[in-house]
Structure formats: structure tokens, C-alpha cells
Scaffold this active site. Structure first.
Site, PDB file in Angstrom:
ATOM      1  N   GLU A 130      47.062  36.264  21.264  1.00 27.84           N
ATOM      2  CA  GLU A 130      48.175  35.599  20.582  1.00 27.84           C
ATOM      3  C   GLU A 130      49.196  35.109  21.603  1.00 27.84           C
ATOM      4  O   GLU A 130      49.309  35.663  22.703  1.00 27.84           O
ATOM      5  CB  GLU A 130      48.836  36.532  19.564  1.00 27.84           C
ATOM      6  CG  GLU A 130      49.315  37.849  20.099  1.00 27.84           C
ATOM      7  CD  GLU A 130      49.712  38.804  18.976  1.00 27.84           C
ATOM      8  OE1 GLU A 130      50.534  38.417  18.141  1.00 27.84           O
ATOM      9  OE2 GLU A 130      49.191  39.923  18.958  1.00 27.84           O
ATOM     10  N   LYS A 132      52.557  34.532  23.692  1.00 22.83           N
ATOM     11  CA  LYS A 132      53.673  35.414  24.063  1.00 22.83           C
ATOM     12  C   LYS A 132      54.973  34.645  23.818  1.00 22.83           C
ATOM     13  O   LYS A 132      55.352  33.770  24.585  1.00 22.83           O
ATOM     14  CB  LYS A 132      53.571  35.842  25.524  1.00 22.83           C
ATOM     15  CG  LYS A 132      54.616  36.862  25.940  1.00 22.83           C
ATOM     16  CD  LYS A 132      54.385  37.296  27.379  1.00 22.83           C
ATOM     17  CE  LYS A 132      55.401  38.379  27.767  1.00 22.83           C
ATOM     18  NZ  LYS A 132      56.793  37.889  27.715  1.00 22.83           N
ATOM     19  N   ARG A 153      64.818  46.455  22.153  1.00 20.14           N
ATOM     20  CA  ARG A 153      63.950  47.212  23.057  1.00 20.14           C
ATOM     21  C   ARG A 153      64.758  48.027  24.057  1.00 20.14           C
ATOM     22  O   ARG A 153      64.412  49.158  24.383  1.00 20.14           O
ATOM     23  CB  ARG A 153      63.019  46.246  23.797  1.00 20.14           C
ATOM     24  CG  ARG A 153      62.105  46.927  24.812  1.00 20.14           C
ATOM     25  CD  ARG A 153      61.230  45.907  25.537  1.00 20.14           C
ATOM     26  NE  ARG A 153      60.444  46.567  26.552  1.00 20.14           N
ATOM     27  CZ  ARG A 153      60.871  46.835  27.793  1.00 20.14           C
ATOM     28  NH1 ARG A 153      62.091  46.482  28.152  1.00 20.14           N
ATOM     29  NH2 ARG A 153      60.105  47.457  28.665  1.00 20.14           N
ATOM     30  N   GLU A 190      58.980  39.983  17.839  1.00 19.06           N
ATOM     31  CA  GLU A 190      59.905  39.167  18.626  1.00 19.06           C
ATOM     32  C   GLU A 190      60.800  38.363  17.690  1.00 19.06           C
ATOM     33  O   GLU A 190      60.308  37.713  16.751  1.00 19.06           O
ATOM     34  CB  GLU A 190      59.105  38.206  19.502  1.00 19.06           C
ATOM     35  CG  GLU A 190      59.836  37.708  20.718  1.00 19.06           C
ATOM     36  CD  GLU A 190      59.670  38.630  21.921  1.00 19.06           C
ATOM     37  OE1 GLU A 190      60.221  38.306  22.984  1.00 19.06           O
ATOM     38  OE2 GLU A 190      58.996  39.668  21.801  1.00 19.06           O
ATOM     39  N   CYS A 460      77.056  -0.767  35.677  1.00 26.99           N
ATOM     40  CA  CYS A 460      77.292  -1.760  36.725  1.00 26.99           C
ATOM     41  C   CYS A 460      77.433  -3.102  36.036  1.00 26.99           C
ATOM     42  O   CYS A 460      76.578  -3.489  35.222  1.00 26.99           O
ATOM     43  CB  CYS A 460      76.109  -1.779  37.705  1.00 26.99           C
ATOM     44  SG  CYS A 460      76.055  -3.272  38.721  1.00 26.99           S
TER      45      CYS A 460
END
Length: 799
Positions: A130, A132, A153, A190, A460
Site C-alpha cells: 500500500e 505510504k 505517535r 495516517e 518590460c
């Protein structure tokens, strides 16, 4: 039972029904990616539940979908001791690193695997694969199916208690779905932010003058660690589950089996999850994910491989701070630190003077980077950039590297004089031609006034007298989608300009063989081929020619609109801004850019030279029938932007007076007779036309509408009827017989509009190999789909 208690009982029953229904819809939306009701219906159910809970606060429970936003900010986060440590993973950076990992796994399982050679070489281990995710690892603790705690964590042993904040993440279930889950279940995963969510968050921050985030990972981590949960709730956070911690109860005996069970219980898992047999299939997965990495809706920094069999995981165990049964195969770093050596300024085709960072060379995502874009001076100021700073560079796929952050902690303690010398300043003169550099102005036009503010770009003013602008203008002019002159690459054009052979696009058509044959990269054959290609380009379609001119803000589609609608270069050159706004997708700002371009004396001279040197524009003719008599008197009055005269008032004036002259000459007595036209509007109208310049301008616009045949008194025309007129087509996938660009041209020539997205209004989708979401959307909506062979047959039948 009293009426009150009966009412409360009914409310409690309805509340339970609504919670169950909303939980189901959350599960279908966030986990299955298969919503069964529109957002509006979900909102209706949610607000009904919220109203009932407000009326019966004693029935509110912690797992209600309405309880995702805490009311009180925290003073600090508490600590959480992880019963099962949240360990980090070992890393693989090369393919051989992963093969070594697989070898170590097989050696560690020698007694468990089927017989093979001396080192178990004949045995194959199954791995879960899977992506990350690049976010913040969190732990979610469920007791009896209810979320009771969330934690970061931390150092792997001790984290922070973020229970209030994780409850605000929309796809984290407050209560598990279904049944059969363990009494105690710790879910790990996550929290991240999608690319789209990140961009929207930073856009809102810029609008409000707030601080932007450097990347989605920082945004996710910062959002989840807010002491005020209302701030967390306002951020577009998502959760993806990748494993478990402590468990009291039964679970499947494979990692993928556990994730499948968690999905059934309402946990979002990766849609890219797969099973691989052996190291080589793992590497195939790594390469496949790497190829689609930039197309994923979220950022990843590698792939995680885990031994799928849980018994084998326990057999392999841990070493130091990481498991022996899992590894993260990282992609080459997409962010790195380096030093900003200088900021130089480049000049583009439109004259934009853009800052470019010159960097101490550093390898980013496998490519050596020494330059990076800084977009504009507003970006330089936002970053607080100084020459000599240590900066973070980001590179994703083929995207130009960019500076995303200054590492202030590494900035030396410069003196005031040093700071002044290291400040990035826009040059006052063009670094190419020496012409003045001016900051752009943004003009916002509304009813009766113009508001001028400073733009982000510097220009310019040398136009084609500037070598950089001339080179870029010619590169654009000869490009495939413009005049399509083969044999003129960037280096060839630079030589032609530097040698003084080409000083405008028109000079390309006076080149002679003896002028180019001795130039670097040219020989007799290539010189003849180039001159032949230039000659062949002399009969461009009007739309291609307009696009080739490089008018600011005029891309291919706008060029096609101008060519299709007005159908002659003369009309396009003469068109007043107010007349141009009658064309689809041409707003006031673009209309003024087009008009200003053709008002410029140098541009008119170049166009005249091009026509004198043999250019014959194709597909010119009469005004398109769709735009004949397209203007109305009421719409015309509205477009004049007279203060206090809106569309309704314009309609009343048109109905009363019937002509522009009558409205211009109307006196107070006449205006008083206009139904529902108040005194303020009447006064504004009279003041507007009492200004001779306004009256003259209005008459000039009307005269041009009449000349073009767009006036309300002009004759209507019957459309000759292209076979696909009014139809919207979509091209998706790879076409093998002809390119999609050619297919698009064919469809447009037959009257169709070619869109980039599928909707219920789409007439047909042409799907080649590799077609993805657009084909799926077409199937979902019941839109007709053709493969390439069927499409070619349709083209053939239409001649």
C-alpha cells in the site's frame, strides 16, 4: 404516559434513525466511495438531527454525527502511553534493498516455509502492498465499538492525547459499523490532507491575509495539533487506516484480512491495497505506484510492504525500534535543503519579468536541481527570501522545482547592511534590452467606475524591441498549435534573432536560402525543408493565426471563439471591447486585452507585413448566424455599466423609448414616465449621457454592432447547420489512428464543442485505450460512448 414523554420518545426514536442513516451514508461516501444520496439530502438529514438534539439536549451522545466539533479549546495536550509501541519502519531506497529484505524474511521463516534451496530460495512470501501516505500517524482506541481516545505517535512509546481533534475528522467513525468487532480495538493510520484540500486551505489563507503552509504534511500535522478543535474541524483532513495496535478479541489471521474487516466496520483503507507474491511482484507494484504517483489525489513518499501472514509476523518479531516483517520502500526525495545563491530575472513572451532562484545544486526526486521558480515578487515577499538563505526545494514529477520555505533557524546573524544587500529587488531596467520595468496594474470595471490596483507581475515595456520577448513571441508563433512551422526550434530562432535576420514574425517570410544555410544546425537539405515549411504555413486558419499572435489572455479556445463568431480578421481587429463581450466566454478584461493589442501601432504594422508577405487567412467569411442580431437594446444599455441602472431598469428603458438616441435625448419628464425607474436611477442616466464622451462612445458601439450585423435591428440569419452543431463531445484515453488534437479539430469543424469533462449534457464520449474516470462517468450517466473505430465511421459518414 404524558404527551411530553410520548413526544420525547418519538424524538429519541427519530434521533436514532437519523444517526444510523447518517452513519451509513458516511460509510458509503468515505469508505466505499459509493455515495447513495446527493449532498443536499445528506445536509437535510444532518440539520434535522441537529435541530432535534438542540431541542432535546439530554438525548445527545458522544457518538452522534453532530458531535464532531468541540466547544472548548484545550490549554494543553495530555500524554498517552501506547500499550503496544508505535514503531517506525526500516527503509529501502533501492531495488536491491527490497530484495535483501525479502531474503532476510525468508531466512527468518526457514522453518515455516515450504522446502526450497539452502536459504529458502524456492519459497515465496506474500506481502501486503500500500502507498505510504505523507501525513501524521495516529492511534484510535475503540471500546465496545465507540471511539474513546485519539493519540499521536509521539516518540513511539508516548504520544499526545488529541481525542477532541480526531473526532472532527469526517471519515473517522465515532462508532464502528456492523458487528463482530473486538471489545477493545486500537486502529492505527495516517491523518493527511489531499492535494485539493491543501490548495484550497492555502487559497483561503491568502485571501484572508493569513499564513500559508509549506506542504500537505505540515498542514495536516499543524491542523491536528490545534488546541482549539474548531480550527481542526475547519481543515480538510482525512484518515486512512493501515493497521492495529492493542486488541481484545478475535481478528482475521492476515494483515489484508484485518484491513478488510476494518473496512466493513467503517474504517477507510487504501484503495491501492494489493497482495504481492515475492519481491519481484512487490517491485512491480512499487514501479506502478511510482508512475501514477503524481495523479493520486494525495501525496505519498513511498510504498509499505508487510508480511501478510500474522503468525509469520510474530515469528519474525522486532529488532531495536522496527519490525522485521515490514519495510518502507521510499521514493527519491521530493524535498531537499539547499542554499539560495542568487535571484535572477527572466523575461517571457509577454514581457513578464520573473524571479528565478539560482541554487547550490542538490538532487531532488532523483534529478539534480540548480534553478527553481519563484513565480513573482509577491511570492518572494511571502517567503521572506534573502540571498544566502537555506531553503526547502520541492519537486514532484516533471513539475518545475519551486522554493517552498525559508529555514529561518539557519539564517546567519547578518548585519543591517548585509540584510540590505541580500534583499531581492526587482530591476528597474530590463536585463535583456534595458527598457523600463513597470509593475502591472489591475483594472476592475463595474457600474460607472474603474478601480485600479497593483498586480503581482512586473513587465518590460520594450515589447518586440526586447530580444527575449521577440524570441519567445516567435517560438509561440511557429509552435504546432499556432502556425505549425516545422524545423524552427528554440536554438534556431535564437540564432535568427541574434544574427538580426528576424526582428518580427513577419521576417520569417522573407528568409532566403543563403541567409540560413551556413547557420549552426542547418545544411542544404534542412534549409530547403525549412523554407518549404514556411511557404506551406502561408494559408493558416483564422483561429490558428489569432492564437499565433500571442495576444495576452487569448488561448486556443478564445481564438476559436473569435474566429468562429466574427469570421474575419478585419472585424476582430476593429471590434470594440463592449462588442467583444457579446461573444461566449469573453469577459470585460479579456475584451480590453484584445482591443489594446490591436490598437498597438507595432502590432498593427506586423500584421500588415504578414499579409503583404503572402499570408492568406482561411475560414474567413460572414458573421456567424448565431451572432446575427444577437444584441438587444436592453442588454446594450446594461453593458454600458451606468450606475443604478440594472438589467430590469434597462429593459424598462428599452421598452419605453425603443432606440438608443431616444434614451440619450430623454429629458426628466420623459424619464419620470418610465415604470419603476426611481429618481436616483433617472438622475444617474441623465448625468451619464450629459457627458459627451459617454454619449459618443455609446453611439460608436451601436454603429459597430450595426456594421457587424449584430444590432437588434439587423436581419436574423438561418444557420446553415453544421451536422454536429449544438452537441458537446468528450475525448478520453489514447486514440491510435489520429491524435486527440486532430480528433478535436475534426469535431469542431463539424460544429461540435469539445469539452474536458462529462456531464448529463454531453452528447457523446469517444473512448480510446486507457480511458478512466470520464468513461466511468459516461456509463453512470448513460451517455453514448464510441470507440475509435466507431468514431472514425461517424466522421466518414459526415464526409
Amino acid at each position: 404516559m404524558t404527551d411530553a414523554s410520548t413526544t420525547t420518545k418519538h424524538a429519541a426514536t427519530r434521533i436514532l434513525e437519523l444517526r444510523a442513516e447518517l452513519d451509513t451514508h458516511n460509510y458509503r461516501y468515505h469508505v466505499l466511495d459509493a455515495p447513495s444520496i446527493p449532498d443536499a439530502e445528506y445536509d437535510r438529514l444532518y440539520h434535522e438531527l441537529k435541530a432535534l438534539e438542540a431541542e432535546y439536549p439530554e438525548l445527545v451522545t458522544a457518538d452522534s454525527p453532530t458531535q464532531r466539533v468541540g466547544n472548548l479549546a484545550l490549554s494543553a495536550f495530555g500524554e498517552v502511553k501506547h500499550e503496544v509501541p508505535m514503531l517506525s519502519l526500516g527503509n529501502a531506497f533501492a531495488e536491491d534493498d527490497l530484495r535483501d529484505f525479502d531474503r532476510r524474511v525468508r531466512e527468518g521463516l526457514a522453518d515455516e516455509l515450504p522446502a526450497g534451496d539452502l536459504f529458502g530460495g524456492g519459497a515465496i512470501v506474500e506481502y501486503s502492498c500500500e502507498p505510504k501516505l505523507d501525513g501524521l500517524a495516529v492511534s484510535l482506541l475503540y471500546r465496545d465499538g465507540q471511539l474513546v481516545r485519539g493519540a499521536t505517535r509521539g516518540d513511539g512509546t508516548t504520544g499526545e492525547d488529541i481525542s477532541v481533534n480526531v473526532r472532527t475528522v469526517r471519515n473517522i467513525p465515532l462508532r464502528l459499523q456492523g458487528s463482530g468487532w473486538p471489545g477493545v480495538l486500537e486502529v492505527r493510520g495516517e491523518v493527511f490532507m489531499s492535494r485539493a484540500g491543501f490548495d484550497a486551505l492555502n487559497a483561503r489563507a491568502l485571501e484572508s491575509g493569513g499564513k500559508t503552509f509549506a506542504n500537505p504534511r505540515n498542514a495536516a500535522a499543524g491542523s491536528l495539533r490545534q488546541l482549539d478543535p474548531k480550527i481542526t474541524a475547519s481543515r480538510p483532513l482525512e484518515f486512512c487506516c493501515y493497521g492495529i495496535g492493542q486488541v481484545q478479541g478475535e481478528l482475521p489471521d492476515t494483515h489484508i484480512g484485518i484491513l478488510a474487516a476494518l473496512k466493513d466496520w467503517g474504517m477507510p483503507i487504501s484503495r491501492e491495497l494489493k497482495l504481492a507474491r515475492g519481491a519481484e511482484e512487490c517491485l512491480d507494484y512499487y514501479r506502478a505506484i511510482g508512475e501514477k504517483r503524481d495523479a493520486l489525489p494525495y501525496e505519498i513518499d513511498g510504498v509499505v510492504f508487510k508480511v501478510n501472514n500474522l503468525t509469520w509476523q510474530r515469528e519474525l518479531g522486532f529488532r531495536a525500534r522496527e519490525p522485521r516483517w515490514a519495510i518502507a520502500h521510499k521514493f527519491p526525495a521530493s524535498e531537499e535543503l539547499t542554499e539560495l545563491l542568487a535571484v535572477e530575472f527572466q523575461v517571457g513572451r509577454t514581457g513578464a519579468v520573473t524571479p528565478v532562484a539560482r541554487l547550490k545544486p542538490v538532487k531532488v526526486a532523483g534529478v539534480m536541481v540548480s534553478n527553481a521558480t519563484l513565480h513573482n515578487m509577491d511570492e518572494v515577499e511571502r517567503l521572506g527570501l534573502m540571498i544566502g538563505d537555506t531553503v526547502i526545494i520541492r519537486r514532484a514529477g516533471d513539475v518545475i522545482p519551486q522554493v517552498v520555505q525559508v529555514v529561518l533557524e539557519r539564517r546567519p546573524d547578518w548585519s543591517a547592511d548585509e540584510l540590505a544587500a541580500r534583499t531581492v529587488k526587482v530591476p528597474s531596467e530590463c536585463p535583456i534590452c534595458g527598457s523600463a520595468v513597470e509593475r502591472t496594474q489591475l483594472i476592475k470595471r463595474s457600474k460607472g467606475r474603474e478601480t485600479v490596483s497593483e498586480g503581482a507581475a512586473y513587465l518590460c515595456v520594450g515589447r518586440l524591441a526586447c530580444g527575449a520577448q521577440l524570441k519567445q513571441a516567435i517560438i509561440h508563433f511557429v509552435s504546432r498549435r499556432a502556425m505549425d512551422i516545422e524545423g524552427l526550434g528554440e536554438k534556431s530562432i535564437e540564432q535568427l534573432v541574434d544574427e538580426g535576420l528576424v526582428q518580427s514574425p513577419a521576417d520569417l517570410f522573407t528568409l532566403r536560402f543563403e541567409q540560413i544555410v551556413d547557420l549552426e544546425g542547418f545544411a542544404e537539405l534542412s534549409s530547403k525543408n525549412l523554407l518549404a515549411a514556411i511557404a506551406e504555413s502561408k494559408r493558416p486558419a483564422l483561429a490558428r493565426f489569432i492564437y499565433a499572435l500571442g495576444i495576452p489572455d487569448v488561448g486556443e479556445e478564445t481564438a476559436k471563439v473569435l474566429a468562429r463568431a466574427l469570421a474575419s480578421l478585419q472585424r476582430i481587429q476593429q471590434a470594440l471591447p463592449e462588442v467583444l463581450t457579446y461573444l461566449p466566454d469573453v469577459g470585460a478584461e479579456v475584451a480590453h486585452e484584445i482591443h489594446s493589442f490591436f490598437e498597438d501601432e507595432h502590432n498593427r504594422s506586423v500584421i500588415a507585413q504578414l499579409l503583404e508577405r503572402g499570408l492568406e487567412l482561411q475560414e474567413e467569411g460572414d458573421l456567424h448566424p448565431e451572432f446575427a442580431a444577437c444584441a438587444s437594446l436592453a442588454g446594450f444599455i446594461d453593458k454600458l455599466n451606468i450606475p443604478f441602472i440594472a438589467a430590469t431598469g434597462a429593459e424598462k428603458l428599452a421598452a419605453k423609448f425603443g432606440s438608443l438616441d431616444a434614451i440619450i435625448n430623454a429629458d426628466w419628464l420623459d424619464l419620470r414616465q418610465v415604470e419603476r425607474l426611481n429618481e436616483k436611477a433617472a438622475k444617474s442616466l441623465r448625468e451619464f449621457f450629459d457627458n459627451p464622451a459617454n454619449a459618443e462612445r455609446a453611439r460608436a458601439i451601436e454603429a459597430q454592432l450595426r456594421e457587424f450585423g449584430m444590432h437588434w435591428e439587423s436581419a436574423k440569419k438561418a444557420a446553415e447547420g453544421l451536422p454536429l452543431a449544438g452537441q458537446t463531445w468528450v475525448l478520453t484515453g489514447t486514440l491510435e489512428v489520429m491524435s486527440r488534437d486532430v480528433a478535436k479539430e475534426k469535431l469542431e469543424a463539424l460544429g461540435a464543442k469539445v469539452s474536458g469533462s462529462v456531464s448529463a449534457k454531453t452528447h457523446c464520449v469517444v473512448a480510446g485505450p486507457g480511458a478512466g474516470s470520464k468513461l466511468a462517468k459516461a456509463s453512470e450517466l448513460g451517455v453514448k460512448v464510441l470507440d475509435e473505430a466507431e468514431f472514425l465511421a461517424v466522421l466518414g459518414s459526415l464526409g
